[in-house]
Design an enzyme around this catalytic site. Structure first.
Site, mmCIF file in Angstrom:
data_model
loop_
_atom_site.group_PDB
_atom_site.id
_atom_site.type_symbol
_atom_site.label_atom_id
_atom_site.label_comp_id
_atom_site.label_asym_id
_atom_site.label_seq_id
_atom_site.Cartn_x
_atom_site.Cartn_y
_atom_site.Cartn_z
ATOM 1 N N THR A 140 0.871 -1.171 0.000
ATOM 2 C CA THR A 140 0.000 0.000 0.000
ATOM 3 C C THR A 140 0.913 1.227 0.000
ATOM 4 O O THR A 140 2.125 1.092 0.194
ATOM 5 C CB THR A 140 -0.886 0.038 1.267
ATOM 6 N N GLY A 153 3.005 -1.460 4.881
ATOM 7 C CA GLY A 153 2.268 -0.274 5.324
ATOM 8 C C GLY A 153 3.276 0.855 5.444
ATOM 9 O O GLY A 153 4.306 0.701 6.106
ATOM 10 N N VAL A 184 7.360 -2.466 7.154
ATOM 11 C CA VAL A 184 7.271 -1.007 7.234
ATOM 12 C C VAL A 184 7.877 -0.381 5.979
ATOM 13 O O VAL A 184 9.053 -0.599 5.670
ATOM 14 C CB VAL A 184 7.994 -0.485 8.498
ATOM 15 N N LYS A 185 7.050 0.379 5.278
ATOM 16 C CA LYS A 185 7.514 1.006 4.033
ATOM 17 C C LYS A 185 8.058 2.389 4.363
ATOM 18 O O LYS A 185 7.380 3.208 4.999
ATOM 19 C CB LYS A 185 6.329 1.104 3.074
ATOM 20 N N ILE A 186 9.267 2.636 3.902
ATOM 21 C CA ILE A 186 9.975 3.858 4.281
ATOM 22 C C ILE A 186 10.544 4.522 3.028
ATOM 23 O O ILE A 186 11.122 3.839 2.171
ATOM 24 C CB ILE A 186 11.121 3.489 5.268
#
Ligand code: E4P
Length: 218
Positions: free
Chosen positions: A27, A56, A84-86
């Site tokens: 996402t 996310g 965790v999308k960074i």
């Protein structure tokens, strides 16, 4: 190459999960905003549907490593499958290093060069997401970027970072990504549907139906 679905729409996710074609979900803030639903609740619902990595992203307004780290811990705490999308920034890399030292998986997003992918891998990213379509949009070959990243990572077996082809716009992008040996392509629902279709399949189904019914009836 595995497929993730690039959406925050739970109906699309459920349908593709039931077909057995996806192994995970990505996402981003734009996709979540499009659904107009609570961010964390949406991620939790997705985690209840798909048994695989779910990316996310930290808040689009988070710039400092410390903020991304605390949000990253919160996202990871939602479900064991959360990644965790960074974003690919200097602060983002600091967050990746810290989160990965805590055993939290990260996906470094908005990768537009092999140099960025290599840095993200060295910081400890579990995944890097090169954006093909957005490069194609500015007349730069996105597939060449994936080929470069794959060639570099293959030369250094200690790099365990997986490559997610992102910003995929059409079925040929998917085929070209698969030829590079990329680990994953994250594909919008519309493109997954396009991939299923072929005019000869439709014609063949119709001919079988007519031939069968002519002899045996409906
Ligand atoms: C990747 O994880 C992103 O969510 C996505 O692929 C971006 O695609 P777009 O360029 O079509 O917005």
């Amino acid at each position: 190459m595995k497929f993730f679905i690039d959406t925050a729409n739970v109906d699309e996710i459920r349908e593709c999960w039931e077909m057995g074609i996806i192994a995970g979900v990505t996402t981003n803030p734009s996709l979540i905003a499009k659904e107009g639903r609570d961010y964390r609740k949406t991620l939790k619902e997705i985690a209840g549907i798909v048994d695989g990595p779910i990316s996310g992203e930290v808040r689009a307004s988070s710039v400092k490593a410390e903020d991304m780290i605390s949000e990253g811990r919160e996202i990871a705490g939602l479900h064991e499958n959360m990644v965790v999308k960074i974003p690919m920034t200097a602060e983002g890399l600091k967050a990746v290093k810290q989160l990965s030292s805590e055993g939290i998986r990260t996906n470094v997003t908005l990768i537009f060069s092999a140099a960025q992918a290599l840095l993200a891998a060295r910081a400890g990213a579990s995944y890097v997401s090169p954006f093909l379509g957005r490069l194609d949009d500015i007349a730069t070959d996105g597939i060449l970027l994936v080929e470069d990243i794959m060639a570099i990572f293959e030369g250094y077996p200690e790099i365990r970072t997986e490559v997610i082809c992102a910003s995929v716009r059409h079925p040929m992008h998917v085929v070209e990504c698969a030829k590079t040996g990329a680990d994953i392509a994250t594909v919008p629902y519309k493109v997954l549907v396009q991939m299923m279709k072929h005019p000869l399949t439709e014609i063949g189904i119709e001919k079988f139906r007519k031939d069968y019914e002519a002899v045996f009836g409906k």
